[in-house]
Design a protein around this motif. Structure first.
Motif, PDB file in Angstrom:
ATOM      1  N   ALA A 613       0.815  -1.214   0.000  1.00 45.41           N
ATOM      2  CA  ALA A 613       0.000   0.000   0.000  1.00 45.41           C
ATOM      3  C   ALA A 613       0.852   1.269   0.000  1.00 45.41           C
ATOM      4  O   ALA A 613       0.296   2.367  -0.017  1.00 45.41           O
ATOM      5  CB  ALA A 613      -0.936   0.022   1.208  1.00 45.41           C
ATOM      6  N   GLU A 614       2.164   1.124   0.044  1.00 48.42           N
ATOM      7  CA  GLU A 614       3.020   2.304   0.036  1.00 48.42           C
ATOM      8  C   GLU A 614       4.327   1.970  -0.676  1.00 48.42           C
ATOM      9  O   GLU A 614       4.707   0.799  -0.809  1.00 48.42           O
ATOM     10  CB  GLU A 614       3.290   2.801   1.453  1.00 48.42           C
ATOM     11  CG  GLU A 614       4.043   1.824   2.335  1.00 48.42           C
ATOM     12  CD  GLU A 614       4.343   2.400   3.713  1.00 48.42           C
ATOM     13  OE1 GLU A 614       4.636   3.596   3.824  1.00 48.42           O
ATOM     14  OE2 GLU A 614       4.286   1.625   4.678  1.00 48.42           O
ATOM     15  N   PRO A 615       5.031   2.974  -1.147  1.00 50.48           N
ATOM     16  CA  PRO A 615       6.297   2.735  -1.846  1.00 50.48           C
ATOM     17  C   PRO A 615       7.364   2.235  -0.894  1.00 50.48           C
ATOM     18  O   PRO A 615       7.349   2.541   0.299  1.00 50.48           O
ATOM     19  CB  PRO A 615       6.653   4.116  -2.405  1.00 50.48           C
ATOM     20  CG  PRO A 615       5.977   5.084  -1.488  1.00 50.48           C
ATOM     21  CD  PRO A 615       4.703   4.410  -1.062  1.00 50.48           C
ATOM     22  N   PHE A 616       8.293   1.452  -1.417  1.00 48.59           N
ATOM     23  CA  PHE A 616       9.292   0.829  -0.559  1.00 48.59           C
ATOM     24  C   PHE A 616      10.604   0.675  -1.314  1.00 48.59           C
ATOM     25  O   PHE A 616      10.649   0.766  -2.553  1.00 48.59           O
ATOM     26  CB  PHE A 616       8.815  -0.534  -0.061  1.00 48.59           C
ATOM     27  CG  PHE A 616       8.550  -1.537  -1.156  1.00 48.59           C
ATOM     28  CD1 PHE A 616       9.556  -2.385  -1.608  1.00 48.59           C
ATOM     29  CD2 PHE A 616       7.290  -1.621  -1.742  1.00 48.59           C
ATOM     30  CE1 PHE A 616       9.312  -3.295  -2.622  1.00 48.59           C
ATOM     31  CE2 PHE A 616       7.042  -2.541  -2.754  1.00 48.59           C
ATOM     32  CZ  PHE A 616       8.055  -3.372  -3.208  1.00 48.59           C
ATOM     33  N   LEU A 725      -0.779   7.248   0.408  1.00 48.49           N
ATOM     34  CA  LEU A 725      -2.226   7.064   0.450  1.00 48.49           C
ATOM     35  C   LEU A 725      -2.621   5.881  -0.417  1.00 48.49           C
ATOM     36  O   LEU A 725      -2.085   5.671  -1.498  1.00 48.49           O
ATOM     37  CB  LEU A 725      -2.909   8.333  -0.078  1.00 48.49           C
ATOM     38  CG  LEU A 725      -4.432   8.392  -0.048  1.00 48.49           C
ATOM     39  CD1 LEU A 725      -4.940   8.479   1.382  1.00 48.49           C
ATOM     40  CD2 LEU A 725      -4.928   9.586  -0.867  1.00 48.49           C
ATOM     41  N   ALA A 726      -3.586   5.093   0.074  1.00 45.62           N
ATOM     42  CA  ALA A 726      -4.105   3.959  -0.704  1.00 45.62           C
ATOM     43  C   ALA A 726      -5.581   3.778  -0.422  1.00 45.62           C
ATOM     44  O   ALA A 726      -6.071   4.113   0.665  1.00 45.62           O
ATOM     45  CB  ALA A 726      -3.341   2.680  -0.362  1.00 45.62           C
ATOM     46  N   ARG A 727      -6.267   3.239  -1.407  1.00 45.39           N
ATOM     47  CA  ARG A 727      -7.673   2.890  -1.223  1.00 45.39           C
ATOM     48  C   ARG A 727      -7.796   1.703  -0.281  1.00 45.39           C
ATOM     49  O   ARG A 727      -6.938   0.806  -0.264  1.00 45.39           O
ATOM     50  CB  ARG A 727      -8.286   2.503  -2.556  1.00 45.39           C
ATOM     51  CG  ARG A 727      -8.413   3.643  -3.527  1.00 45.39           C
ATOM     52  CD  ARG A 727      -9.729   4.333  -3.385  1.00 45.39           C
ATOM     53  NE  ARG A 727      -9.947   5.258  -4.481  1.00 45.39           N
ATOM     54  CZ  ARG A 727     -11.088   5.870  -4.719  1.00 45.39           C
ATOM     55  NH1 ARG A 727     -12.130   5.641  -3.924  1.00 45.39           N
ATOM     56  NH2 ARG A 727     -11.221   6.696  -5.724  1.00 45.39           N
ATOM     57  N   THR A 728      -8.850   1.691   0.489  1.00 40.49           N
ATOM     58  CA  THR A 728      -9.217   0.508   1.233  1.00 40.49           C
ATOM     59  C   THR A 728     -10.736   0.429   1.213  1.00 40.49           C
ATOM     60  O   THR A 728     -11.414   1.398   0.850  1.00 40.49           O
ATOM     61  CB  THR A 728      -8.671   0.556   2.671  1.00 40.49           C
ATOM     62  OG1 THR A 728      -8.800  -0.721   3.265  1.00 40.49           O
ATOM     63  CG2 THR A 728      -9.396   1.598   3.520  1.00 40.49           C
ATOM     64  N   LYS A 729     -11.281  -0.705   1.562  1.00 44.14           N
ATOM     65  CA  LYS A 729     -12.722  -0.860   1.500  1.00 44.14           C
ATOM     66  C   LYS A 729     -13.381   0.116   2.458  1.00 44.14           C
ATOM     67  O   LYS A 729     -13.108   0.118   3.654  1.00 44.14           O
ATOM     68  CB  LYS A 729     -13.113  -2.297   1.863  1.00 44.14           C
ATOM     69  CG  LYS A 729     -14.546  -2.633   1.521  1.00 44.14           C
ATOM     70  CD  LYS A 729     -14.834  -4.109   1.715  1.00 44.14           C
ATOM     71  CE  LYS A 729     -16.268  -4.432   1.330  1.00 44.14           C
ATOM     72  NZ  LYS A 729     -16.567  -5.875   1.517  1.00 44.14           N
TER      73      LYS A 729
END
Length: 888
Positions: A613-616, A725-729
């Motif tokens: 969900a995030e860059p790494f 930031l990422a989408r989640t339900k």
């Protein structure tokens, strides 16, 4: 062919170059059902996690649905008139080379065709290049040097028939998952099949590999030059094939003989024993396919790498026969279609050569165009340099996001800011590129498009619409032809449907051909609109009057050079790049399993963000310790071009002194993760392809005073030093870190969740330990919860994200949330491993401890790994770890 639901539409996946068939069904609820097409010969019903989630990416959120001029809504007439007038005016004042198109493998072939026709045949410049330049132009150049044409000799079936698969520069498990699964299934049926993976990293593709060769970055040319010498020394050269069908063998072999095993070992970082074992396996296995992708192409010596691979197959005659040959797999859904219509700045339509005067006259005569480009145009890197320098004064960008994907990406920003006139056609209103447009044109998206694409095995498939065009959005071919008409070329761009464009494209492919060119689909030159609608997937070539057949090239020679002989190209192993002690790490960029390019589509799917969900940055634990990095801390990567901040992922899969960072995160999804800002714009001298896998960087900890994790219903506005930031339900999930601490954490949470002061909150503060937990509720639903600590927050992300879909009816539930851990009645599934079925690491571990000791057993218990299979290697690792744990 077996019938399907009348509501289902047969179309093609818009992601990688595998070209999977998709069944899309509009449900009564408005949802889009997605399934693999069991009759499509590319995938036979299989889909990867991204393809399976396509129905979650077609909403109109953030869609561009009307033209804009200088950020304000405009009519189509006003926008098209302005584009045509400004391009025509610029050409009149500064000549045809003062304008350019930058297009994309996301376009359909019909879109590509009319864009190329307009620029090269009517404007008279070859300044049309494509983002495919960034991923496969070294393959094009290598094919043309060896074969005289840009021909992929084999088919996907060869991957299942081979006794040896060599995967070099290709993380097939994550980047082309369906091909990976076809190989895995074939290996299960034929256990004697061997797979060799050549990659500096131990990627998930290593799960099916019998041998993993941890080659030094850019060591591929040396490896295959060494292999050629070994083949000759062992008497494995097919002298009959070489003498009848090739030239240049002696010169190529002379270079190979000048590098002994010790020299090749030093250049590749592989031991002499590893080299000898691999060379022997290749020598003794006739049915061998060498699959390569971006890890080979994205290099300053990418074309030489391609030719070093092809040389070995030509020398042994292992080409064009079942189960053998070099195989370039493309990264984009229609990179091949773009190549067919001349979408690169140094090519003409129908695989004709821009430098060939006869070809230019043929194309100009067919188009009845007033002119034809007489010299190659600007390739991608040079194109944006010319824009920045003021040489290109009007630029049209179609279906791509160069502010994120080009090397030295911040210079692309400067170029667009300096350009007098920028047009962008896109489906999204807000990308890092669209914000620099003077004119924005709303294009059709997948699900609305009507046309064709070509996959990596030369198979042309239909992409069919199953959704209406939203708002004022229009197909790219329509937009281009409307501009062409306004520029005075109406008679030559009088298309009313994509079928008419396809028919013209097919007719051109057969014009003056008579077997002199590989690309020929003239069997479809008179295709009707009705036949186009029902067109079944077929491989080219298919000449006039010929039936559709599966075909390989070059088993009996007959190449497309002037003397019809293939060229073995004498290539020298690349010299080691000069290292900069200020930037001692080699940065490798690439894709991850569940996201695609700059996430304008996959970023809409909550489950596709569940895995990462995030860059790494993947970094070896020993390197991390030397740099003062802990697992999950933040890392700053810097060089003279810029800085990014990403999460540290410590793993011994990574080679020492190397880091890997995904290419996907943009300014829409993270504060400072545009990794291509760090990539130097060095290019292959033959292909012009940038070396996107060879940046040099320094690696240092990012010293944050606090870290945070939050979930919330509405999209936040973020200003911290680090955010992702990422989408989640039910909403969004957010990672945070900063050097400056808010004075009032409760007020900060209200601002973050975008709630009013009257919304009740529940808070826990420990100022001495730097821990804060704040939750806000709107009725019985969670508006947002924030967890803050001085170290990276350890709360379960998947569990916290699920709280957005719960009802909080009593105080106990709310306090349980603030505790940051689930109760016994709310099991924590852990980090998502299987995106297809949202199965977490903890669920897999529990099943393993309960006796499910194989991937197949986990699949029966949890369904994990039973769809696309891309998570199977990770599942196996979890099983192994927990079996060891149980035995301790």
């Amino acid at each position: 062919m077996e019938s399907i639901s009348p509501k289902s539409v047969r179309t093609t996946c818009p992601y990688c170059g595998v070209g999977c068939g998709v069944l899309a069904t509009r449900e009564e609820s408005g949802a889009i059902g997605i399934a693999g097409d069991p009759h499509h010969p590319a995938n036979f019903g299989r889909l990867c996690s991204k393809g399976s989630a396509l129905g979650e990416t077609v909403d109109l959120d953030a869609r561009l649905i009307e033209p804009q001029i200088d950020g304000m809504p405009a009519s189509w007439d006003a926008a098209l008139d302005l584009v045509a007038d400004r391009f025509a005016e610029t050409i009149r004042e500064h000549g045809p080379d003062s304008v350019a198109f930058y297009v994309s493998g996301q376009l359909l072939t019909e879109d590509y065709y009319v864009a190329n026709k307009l620029m090269k045949g009517f404007i008279g410049s070859a300044n049309i290049d494509t983002n495919s330049r960034l991923c496969m132009s070294s393959s094009v150049a290598g094919h043309r040097r060896a074969f005289g044409s840009d021909t992929v000799p084999g088919t996907y079936e060869d991957l299942e028939l081979a006794d040896l698969i060599v995967l070099t520069g290709s993380n097939l498990a994550w980047c082309h998952p369906v091909l990976y699964q076809r190989i895995a299934a074939a290996k299960a049926r034929r256990p004697h099949m061997r797979v060799v993976l050549i990659d500096p990293r131990r990627t998930m593709t290593a799960d099916i590999a019998d041998v993993h060769l941890k080659i030094k970055p850019d060591g591929d040319t040396a490896l295959f030059v060494g292999l050629l010498g070994f083949l000759a020394a062992q008497g494995a050269v097919d002298r009959g094939y070489v003498d009848r069908h090739t030239s240049g063998f002696d010169a190529a072999l002379a270079i190979a003989k000048s590098h002994d095993l010790r020299n090749i070992s030093a250049r590749t970082g592989l031991s002499p024993e590893e080299l000898r074992d691999f060379f022997t396996l290749f020598t003794q296995t006739e049915r061998c396919v060498t699959v390569y992708s971006q890890g080979v192409n994205q290099s300053t010596s990418g074309t030489d790498k391609v030719n070093a691979i092809i040389n070995c197959h030509l020398a042994t005659g292992r080409i064009g026969r079942p189960g053998m040959g070099p195989f370039s797999v493309t990264g984009q859904p229609n990179a091949m279609g773009g190549r067919e219509v001349g979408g690169l700045a140094n090519m003409l339509a129908s695989h004709m050569h821009l430098e060939d005067e006869d070809h230019r006259q043929l194309v100009q005569g067919f188009w009845a165009s007033p002119t034809i480009a007489s010299k190659p145009g600007l390739k991608a890197v040079d194109l944006f340099n010319a824009v920045r320098e003021g040489k290109v004064k009007a630029l049209w960008i179609m279906a791509t996001n160069p502010v994120d994907s080009m090397p030295e990406a911040d210079l692309v920003v400067k170029a667009l800011k300096a350009c007098p006139f920028v047009v962008v056609s896109d489906i999204n209103a807000a990308t890092d590129t669209t914000c620099h447009a003077h004119v924005l044109l709303p294009a059709a998206g997948w699900g609305e498009k009507d046309g064709t694409v070509t996959n990596s095995e030369r198979r042309i498939s239909r992409q069919r619409p199953f959704l209406p065009l939203p708002g004022k959005a229009r197909p790219d071919w329509w937009i281009i032809t409307q501009v062409a008409r306004r520029m005075g070329f109406a008679a030559s761009f009088a298309y009313e449907s994509p079928s008419q464009i396809f028919a013209e494209h097919a007719a051109l492919s057969g014009t003056g051909n008579r077997g002199s060119r590989d690309f020929d689909i003239s069997a479809h030159a008179a295709i009707s609109g009705e036949d186009y609608d029902t067109l079944q997937p077929f491989q080219w070539p298919q000449g006039q009057g010929e039936p559709a057949t599966e075909q390989r090239f070059f088993a009996e020679g007959d190449f497309y050079t002037q003397d019809r002989r293939a060229r073995l190209v004498a290539v020298h192993p690349a010299n080691d790049e000069a290292t900069d002690p200020r930037h001692p790490f080699v940065l490798n960029t690439g894709r991850i399993r569940d996201h695609w390019h700059t996430m304008t589509r996959t970023g809409k799917s909550a489950r596709l963000s569940g895995h990462f969900a995030e860059p790494f940055a993947e970094i070896h634990p020993l390197d991390a310790a030397e740099q003062g990095l802990g697992d999950a801390t933040l890392v700053r990567l810097t060089n003279d071009h810029g800085t990014i901040i990403v999460r540290a992922l410590l793993t011994d899969r990574q080679a020492r002194s190397n880091v890997f960072v995904p290419m996907h995160w943009t300014g829409q999804f993270a504060s400072k993760a545009r990794v291509d800002t760090l990539v130097t714009a060095n290019v292959d001298p033959v292909s012009g392809q940038p070396a996107l896998k060879m940046a040099q960087v320094a690696v240092r900890p990012f010293q944050a005073n606090w870290y945070g994790f939050a979930v919330m219903r509405v999209k936040p506005a973020c200003v911290e030093d680090y955010w992702a930031l990422a989408r989640t339900k039910g909403g969004f999930r957010l990672e945070l870190a900063s050097c400056a601490e808010p004075e009032d954490w409760s007020a900060y949470a209200q601002q973050l969740f975008r709630t009013g002061a009257e919304v009740p909150l529940l808070a826990y503060h420990d100022h001495r330990q730097g821990q804060h937990r704040i939750a806000m509720f709107e009725g019985e639903t969670l508006a947002g919860v924030l967890f803050v600590a001085r170290e990276p927050v350890t709360v379960s992300r998947s569990w916290a994200s699920e709280q957005l879909t719960r009802q909080f009816t009593d105080a106990h539930q709310r306090f349980q949330l603030l505790a940051g851990r689930p109760g016994k009645d709310m099991p924590d599934k852990g980090a998502i491993v299987c995106a297809c079925f949202s199965v977490g690491k903890n669920e897999i571990a529990a099943a393993a401890l309960s006796g499910s000791h194989t991937v197949e057993a986990i699949g029966k218990t949890l369904k994990a790994g039973t769809n696309c299979g891309s998570c199977r290697a990770e599942i196996r690792g979890i099983i192994d770890a927990n079996i060891v744990k149980a035995a301790e």
